[in-house]
Design a protein around this motif. Structure first.
Motif, PDB file in Angstrom:
ATOM      1  N   ILE A  28       0.845  -1.205   0.000  1.00 53.29           N
ATOM      2  CA  ILE A  28       0.000   0.000   0.000  1.00 53.29           C
ATOM      3  C   ILE A  28       0.874   1.247   0.000  1.00 53.29           C
ATOM      4  O   ILE A  28       0.604   2.205  -0.722  1.00 53.29           O
ATOM      5  CB  ILE A  28      -0.980  -0.006   1.189  1.00 53.29           C
ATOM      6  N   ARG A  29       1.944   1.226   0.778  1.00 56.38           N
ATOM      7  CA  ARG A  29       2.875   2.364   0.774  1.00 56.38           C
ATOM      8  C   ARG A  29       3.474   2.566  -0.613  1.00 56.38           C
ATOM      9  O   ARG A  29       3.616   3.692  -1.078  1.00 56.38           O
ATOM     10  CB  ARG A  29       3.976   2.144   1.804  1.00 56.38           C
ATOM     11  N   LYS A  30       3.811   1.463  -1.292  1.00 54.43           N
ATOM     12  CA  LYS A  30       4.362   1.551  -2.645  1.00 54.43           C
ATOM     13  C   LYS A  30       3.341   2.144  -3.620  1.00 54.43           C
ATOM     14  O   LYS A  30       3.702   2.903  -4.520  1.00 54.43           O
ATOM     15  CB  LYS A  30       4.811   0.177  -3.133  1.00 54.43           C
ATOM     16  N   GLU A  31       2.083   1.789  -3.454  1.00 55.70           N
ATOM     17  CA  GLU A  31       1.039   2.348  -4.314  1.00 55.70           C
ATOM     18  C   GLU A  31       0.923   3.859  -4.125  1.00 55.70           C
ATOM     19  O   GLU A  31       0.784   4.607  -5.089  1.00 55.70           O
ATOM     20  CB  GLU A  31      -0.318   1.686  -4.040  1.00 55.70           C
ATOM     21  N   ASP A  33       3.308   5.874  -3.086  1.00 56.69           N
ATOM     22  CA  ASP A  33       4.514   6.472  -3.674  1.00 56.69           C
ATOM     23  C   ASP A  33       4.424   6.522  -5.197  1.00 56.69           C
ATOM     24  O   ASP A  33       4.779   7.524  -5.816  1.00 56.69           O
ATOM     25  CB  ASP A  33       5.762   5.704  -3.253  1.00 56.69           C
ATOM     26  N   ALA A  34       3.966   5.444  -5.800  1.00 54.18           N
ATOM     27  CA  ALA A  34       3.837   5.407  -7.264  1.00 54.18           C
ATOM     28  C   ALA A  34       2.823   6.438  -7.743  1.00 54.18           C
ATOM     29  O   ALA A  34       3.043   7.122  -8.747  1.00 54.18           O
ATOM     30  CB  ALA A  34       3.429   4.009  -7.721  1.00 54.18           C
ATOM     31  N   TYR A  35       1.720   6.580  -7.025  1.00 50.21           N
ATOM     32  CA  TYR A  35       0.707   7.570  -7.403  1.00 50.21           C
ATOM     33  C   TYR A  35       1.287   8.981  -7.364  1.00 50.21           C
ATOM     34  O   TYR A  35       1.059   9.780  -8.274  1.00 50.21           O
ATOM     35  CB  TYR A  35      -0.510   7.468  -6.474  1.00 50.21           C
ATOM     36  N   LEU A  36       2.066   9.278  -6.338  1.00 51.83           N
ATOM     37  CA  LEU A  36       2.630  10.617  -6.197  1.00 51.83           C
ATOM     38  C   LEU A  36       3.730  10.897  -7.221  1.00 51.83           C
ATOM     39  O   LEU A  36       3.970  12.046  -7.574  1.00 51.83           O
ATOM     40  CB  LEU A  36       3.148  10.833  -4.772  1.00 51.83           C
ATOM     41  N   LYS A  37       4.396   9.859  -7.738  1.00 52.25           N
ATOM     42  CA  LYS A  37       5.432  10.043  -8.758  1.00 52.25           C
ATOM     43  C   LYS A  37       4.856  10.131 -10.164  1.00 52.25           C
ATOM     44  O   LYS A  37       5.485  10.701 -11.055  1.00 52.25           O
ATOM     45  CB  LYS A  37       6.427   8.883  -8.722  1.00 52.25           C
ATOM     46  N   ILE A  58       6.887  15.596 -25.104  1.00 48.69           N
ATOM     47  CA  ILE A  58       7.411  14.924 -23.916  1.00 48.69           C
ATOM     48  C   ILE A  58       6.230  14.354 -23.145  1.00 48.69           C
ATOM     49  O   ILE A  58       5.244  15.044 -22.895  1.00 48.69           O
ATOM     50  CB  ILE A  58       8.214  15.901 -23.032  1.00 48.69           C
ATOM     51  N   VAL A  59       6.352  13.082 -22.783  1.00 48.30           N
ATOM     52  CA  VAL A  59       5.292  12.384 -22.057  1.00 48.30           C
ATOM     53  C   VAL A  59       5.872  11.848 -20.760  1.00 48.30           C
ATOM     54  O   VAL A  59       6.881  11.145 -20.774  1.00 48.30           O
ATOM     55  CB  VAL A  59       4.721  11.219 -22.901  1.00 48.30           C
ATOM     56  N   ALA A  60       5.250  12.185 -19.640  1.00 46.93           N
ATOM     57  CA  ALA A  60       5.726  11.728 -18.345  1.00 46.93           C
ATOM     58  C   ALA A  60       5.523  10.234 -18.196  1.00 46.93           C
ATOM     59  O   ALA A  60       4.549   9.660 -18.687  1.00 46.93           O
ATOM     60  CB  ALA A  60       4.993  12.459 -17.224  1.00 46.93           C
ATOM     61  N   GLU A  61       6.466   9.593 -17.513  1.00 48.64           N
ATOM     62  CA  GLU A  61       6.389   8.161 -17.271  1.00 48.64           C
ATOM     63  C   GLU A  61       5.289   7.873 -16.257  1.00 48.64           C
ATOM     64  O   GLU A  61       5.084   8.622 -15.314  1.00 48.64           O
ATOM     65  CB  GLU A  61       7.725   7.666 -16.727  1.00 48.64           C
ATOM     66  N   GLN A  62       4.600   6.769 -16.460  1.00 47.14           N
ATOM     67  CA  GLN A  62       3.572   6.343 -15.521  1.00 47.14           C
ATOM     68  C   GLN A  62       4.130   5.194 -14.704  1.00 47.14           C
ATOM     69  O   GLN A  62       4.847   4.343 -15.222  1.00 47.14           O
ATOM     70  CB  GLN A  62       2.314   5.904 -16.246  1.00 47.14           C
ATOM     71  N   TYR A  63       3.799   5.162 -13.441  1.00 45.30           N
ATOM     72  CA  TYR A  63       4.300   4.129 -12.549  1.00 45.30           C
ATOM     73  C   TYR A  63       3.203   3.143 -12.236  1.00 45.30           C
ATOM     74  O   TYR A  63       2.099   3.522 -11.879  1.00 45.30           O
ATOM     75  CB  TYR A  63       4.818   4.742 -11.235  1.00 45.30           C
ATOM     76  N   TYR A  64       3.519   1.895 -12.404  1.00 42.73           N
ATOM     77  CA  TYR A  64       2.590   0.821 -12.078  1.00 42.73           C
ATOM     78  C   TYR A  64       3.299  -0.133 -11.129  1.00 42.73           C
ATOM     79  O   TYR A  64       4.468  -0.427 -11.293  1.00 42.73           O
ATOM     80  CB  TYR A  64       2.163   0.052 -13.327  1.00 42.73           C
ATOM     81  N   ILE A  65       2.594  -0.625 -10.211  1.00 40.70           N
ATOM     82  CA  ILE A  65       3.148  -1.600  -9.256  1.00 40.70           C
ATOM     83  C   ILE A  65       2.647  -2.980  -9.641  1.00 40.70           C
ATOM     84  O   ILE A  65       1.575  -3.197 -10.006  1.00 40.70           O
ATOM     85  CB  ILE A  65       2.722  -1.273  -7.814  1.00 40.70           C
TER      86      ILE A  65
END
Length: 65
Positions: A28-31, A33-37, A58-65
């Motif tokens: 949950i903590r990782k989720e 963090d990923a959402y905020l990045k 330029i397209v920002a990277e999306q973070y997925y866990i």
């Protein structure tokens, strides 16, 4: 609104959970963090260019866990 709420209060929320000995699971903590990045160029991006007109985007990277 959700991003602003989380970014401004997540550290306090997590510290309170730790103080109460009710810490959140690591996934949950990782989720959080990923959402905020997600969407922030400083955390990674792609530079795309059109072969026919040479326009760049330029397209920002999306973070997925």
């Amino acid at each position: 609104p959700l991003y602003k709420l989380l970014s401004g209060n997540l550290a306090t929320f997590l510290a309170e959970r730790e103080y109460e000995d009710r810490s959140l699971p690591e996934y949950i903590r990782k989720e959080f963090d990923a959402y905020l990045k997600c969407g922030i160029l400083a955390h990674g991006f792609l530079r795309l260019s059109c072969n026919s007109c040479d326009q760049e985007m330029i397209v920002a990277e999306q973070y997925y866990i």
